[in-house]
Design a protein around this motif. Structure first.
Motif, PDB file in Angstrom:
ATOM      1  N   THR A  85       0.918  -1.007   0.015  1.00  0.00           N
ATOM      2  CA  THR A  85      -0.004  -0.003   0.126  1.00  0.00           C
ATOM      3  C   THR A  85       0.948   1.195   0.093  1.00  0.00           C
ATOM      4  O   THR A  85       0.368   2.298  -0.419  1.00  0.00           O
ATOM      5  CB  THR A  85      -0.960  -0.155   1.299  1.00  0.00           C
ATOM      6  OG1 THR A  85      -0.360   0.111   2.570  1.00  0.00           O
ATOM      7  CG2 THR A  85      -1.813  -1.240   1.314  1.00  0.00           C
ATOM      8  N   THR A 136      -7.406  -4.600  -2.888  1.00  0.00           N
ATOM      9  CA  THR A 136      -6.397  -3.997  -4.317  1.00  0.00           C
ATOM     10  C   THR A 136      -7.019  -4.151  -5.637  1.00  0.00           C
ATOM     11  O   THR A 136      -8.003  -5.303  -5.534  1.00  0.00           O
ATOM     12  CB  THR A 136      -5.048  -4.319  -4.220  1.00  0.00           C
ATOM     13  OG1 THR A 136      -4.852  -5.656  -4.506  1.00  0.00           O
ATOM     14  CG2 THR A 136      -4.319  -4.105  -2.933  1.00  0.00           C
ATOM     15  N   TYR A 185      -3.804  -0.440  -7.501  1.00  0.00           N
ATOM     16  CA  TYR A 185      -4.440   0.495  -6.739  1.00  0.00           C
ATOM     17  C   TYR A 185      -4.942  -0.135  -5.461  1.00  0.00           C
ATOM     18  O   TYR A 185      -5.306  -1.170  -5.356  1.00  0.00           O
ATOM     19  CB  TYR A 185      -5.769   1.125  -7.459  1.00  0.00           C
ATOM     20  CG  TYR A 185      -5.382   1.944  -8.605  1.00  0.00           C
ATOM     21  CD1 TYR A 185      -5.216   3.344  -8.638  1.00  0.00           C
ATOM     22  CD2 TYR A 185      -5.347   1.396  -9.946  1.00  0.00           C
ATOM     23  CE1 TYR A 185      -4.960   4.256  -9.638  1.00  0.00           C
ATOM     24  CE2 TYR A 185      -4.846   2.368 -11.106  1.00  0.00           C
ATOM     25  CZ  TYR A 185      -4.939   3.565 -11.005  1.00  0.00           C
ATOM     26  OH  TYR A 185      -4.519   4.111 -11.867  1.00  0.00           O
ATOM     27  N   THR A 199      -8.016  -0.262  -2.744  1.00  0.00           N
ATOM     28  CA  THR A 199      -9.460   0.094  -2.434  1.00  0.00           C
ATOM     29  C   THR A 199      -9.621   0.748  -1.475  1.00  0.00           C
ATOM     30  O   THR A 199      -8.722   0.878  -0.248  1.00  0.00           O
ATOM     31  CB  THR A 199     -10.102  -1.370  -2.452  1.00  0.00           C
ATOM     32  OG1 THR A 199      -9.728  -1.852  -1.414  1.00  0.00           O
ATOM     33  CG2 THR A 199     -10.031  -2.107  -3.943  1.00  0.00           C
ATOM     34  N   ASP A 200     -10.754   1.468  -1.081  1.00  0.00           N
ATOM     35  CA  ASP A 200     -11.084   2.149   0.089  1.00  0.00           C
ATOM     36  C   ASP A 200     -10.997   1.267   1.449  1.00  0.00           C
ATOM     37  O   ASP A 200     -10.522   1.617   2.397  1.00  0.00           O
ATOM     38  CB  ASP A 200     -12.379   2.798   0.012  1.00  0.00           C
ATOM     39  CG  ASP A 200     -12.576   4.036  -0.798  1.00  0.00           C
ATOM     40  OD1 ASP A 200     -11.162   4.597  -1.135  1.00  0.00           O
ATOM     41  OD2 ASP A 200     -13.450   4.588  -1.408  1.00  0.00           O
ATOM     42  N   PHE A 201     -11.586   0.032   1.122  1.00  0.00           N
ATOM     43  CA  PHE A 201     -11.568  -0.832   2.103  1.00  0.00           C
ATOM     44  C   PHE A 201      -9.972  -1.237   2.529  1.00  0.00           C
ATOM     45  O   PHE A 201      -9.548  -1.636   3.500  1.00  0.00           O
ATOM     46  CB  PHE A 201     -12.344  -2.081   2.023  1.00  0.00           C
ATOM     47  CG  PHE A 201     -12.222  -3.279   2.763  1.00  0.00           C
ATOM     48  CD1 PHE A 201     -12.845  -3.155   3.860  1.00  0.00           C
ATOM     49  CD2 PHE A 201     -11.696  -4.453   2.411  1.00  0.00           C
ATOM     50  CE1 PHE A 201     -12.728  -4.256   4.905  1.00  0.00           C
ATOM     51  CE2 PHE A 201     -11.661  -5.551   3.454  1.00  0.00           C
ATOM     52  CZ  PHE A 201     -12.072  -5.325   4.546  1.00  0.00           C
ATOM     53  N   LYS A 237      -7.364   0.605   2.145  1.00  0.00           N
ATOM     54  CA  LYS A 237      -7.012   1.600   2.779  1.00  0.00           C
ATOM     55  C   LYS A 237      -7.189   1.474   4.346  1.00  0.00           C
ATOM     56  O   LYS A 237      -6.121   1.856   5.376  1.00  0.00           O
ATOM     57  CB  LYS A 237      -7.255   2.996   2.412  1.00  0.00           C
ATOM     58  CG  LYS A 237      -6.748   3.440   0.949  1.00  0.00           C
ATOM     59  CD  LYS A 237      -7.167   4.499   0.381  1.00  0.00           C
ATOM     60  CE  LYS A 237      -6.918   4.695  -0.972  1.00  0.00           C
ATOM     61  NZ  LYS A 237      -7.334   5.925  -1.518  1.00  0.00           N
ATOM     62  N   GLU A 238      -8.369   1.082   4.723  1.00  0.00           N
ATOM     63  CA  GLU A 238      -8.621   1.120   6.062  1.00  0.00           C
ATOM     64  C   GLU A 238      -7.630  -0.046   6.838  1.00  0.00           C
ATOM     65  O   GLU A 238      -7.331  -0.126   7.989  1.00  0.00           O
ATOM     66  CB  GLU A 238     -10.254   0.868   6.284  1.00  0.00           C
ATOM     67  CG  GLU A 238     -11.041   1.559   5.798  1.00  0.00           C
ATOM     68  CD  GLU A 238     -11.001   3.118   6.630  1.00  0.00           C
ATOM     69  OE1 GLU A 238     -10.962   2.836   8.123  1.00  0.00           O
ATOM     70  OE2 GLU A 238     -11.058   4.322   6.366  1.00  0.00           O
TER      71      GLU A 238
END
Length: 307
Positions: A15, A50, A58, A60-62, A64-65
């Motif tokens: 990430t 990802t 990339y 994903t928002d999930f 990143k959490e």
């Protein structure tokens, strides 16, 4: 859930780098090993962490959490390890540095004995260009940075280590008889530049502009080592920090070309954010630097005054 600390480390690095290749390099693993760990970690979640669009990765928002949670978990694990070592009377923890690329010829000499005396310390040192160094400092991602030009837009404190001297250099075949003949030289010989964002490039551009020098050909290269090898091969001349040229200057394969208003003199400085609450490891390192820097300068860098 049955993820491992290793999987958390791998996923967090992915990430941060947004690249399997870069993550594998920084973790000293093979690309297939990193890909397998990512797959095994992903298999434990129903939601994608990802995604790859085109050839770009990339998060994903999930994802990143999950990366934030992974970092918190790993920090807690590190804290447990450090506290254990502290109770054993040993200095331990992470020392995080960001160093401009030419600084790789400087920083190791200020780390060697300190790490030998404190083997429990974990070192993280990122070697990159000035723009990225300043960004990591601004984001409070590192304890210290090593630069030759102080960033103007950040409140910082600093400790001077050694002089940084930038000189015009060419290989042994370059014919150059007059210090006032720079314009004639670059009318026939390409000028070799570092990439945009490099402090060396900024200094070189400033000098060229001030002297109203016009080069027929310019070549851009992405590292100090690449510039040096290109100078050795006779591809052109460049203004470079002398710190990385000792062997070549001693052997005569590269020579300094005397030019008006050169060398450019700055200082290599260890810098940190003003008001930053330094960790015990960072405080110990700073105290070591202040105590030993003159000794290191005289034993490791006295050769600079010969040129």
């Amino acid at each position: 859930m049955n993820y491992t600390l290793h999987q958390l480390q791998v996923f967090l690095k992915i990430t941060q780098t947004l690249s399997i290749t870069k993550a594998s390099e920084e973790l000293h693993l093979t690309q297939p090993a990193v890909s397998i760990q990512l797959k095994n970690f992903q298999d434990q979640f129903e939601i994608p962490l990802t995604e790859v669009i085109g050839r770009k990765l990339y998060v994903t928002d999930f994802g990143k959490e999950i990366a934030i949670a992974a970092e918190n978990i790993l920090n807690e694990v590190y804290a447990i390890n450090y506290k254990t070592q502290s109770f054993r009377g040993k200095l331990s923890g992470r020392l995080k540095l960001s160093v401009v690329s030419t600084g790789k010829y400087v920083m190791p000499y200020y780390l060697g004995d300190f790490l030998k005396v404190n083997p429990e310390i974990e070192l993280e040192m990122d070697v990159t260009n000035k723009t990225k160094v300043v960004k990591s400092l601004k984001n409070n991602e590192v304890d210290f940075a090593l630069v030759s030009v102080i960033p103007r837009d950040l409140p910082i404190e600093s400790e001077v280590l050694i002089e940084n001297k930038l000189v015009l250099v060419g290989n042994s075949d370059v014919v150059y008889e007059s210090k006032n003949d720079f314009q004639h030289l670059v009318s026939n010989t390409p000028l070799l530049y570092r990439e945009v964002g490099s402090a060396t490039r900024l200094a070189m551009e400033s000098y060229i502009l001030k002297k109203k020098i016009h080069s027929k050909t310019t070549i851009q290269l992405t590292s100090n080592e690449a510039v040096k090898q290109s100078v050795l091969a006779g591809l052109g001349v460049s203004i470079m920090p002398i710190i990385g040229l000792k062997n070549e200057l001693d052997s005569g394969s590269i020579k300094i070309l005397e030019v008006e208003d050169l060398p450019i003199i700055t200082n290599w400085r260890l810098i940190w954010l003003k008001g930053k609450k330094l960790s015990p490891v960072a405080i110990a390192f700073l105290n070591y630097i202040r105590l030993e820097k003159e000794k290191i300068k005289s034993t490791k860098f006295s050769w600079i005054s010969n040129y």
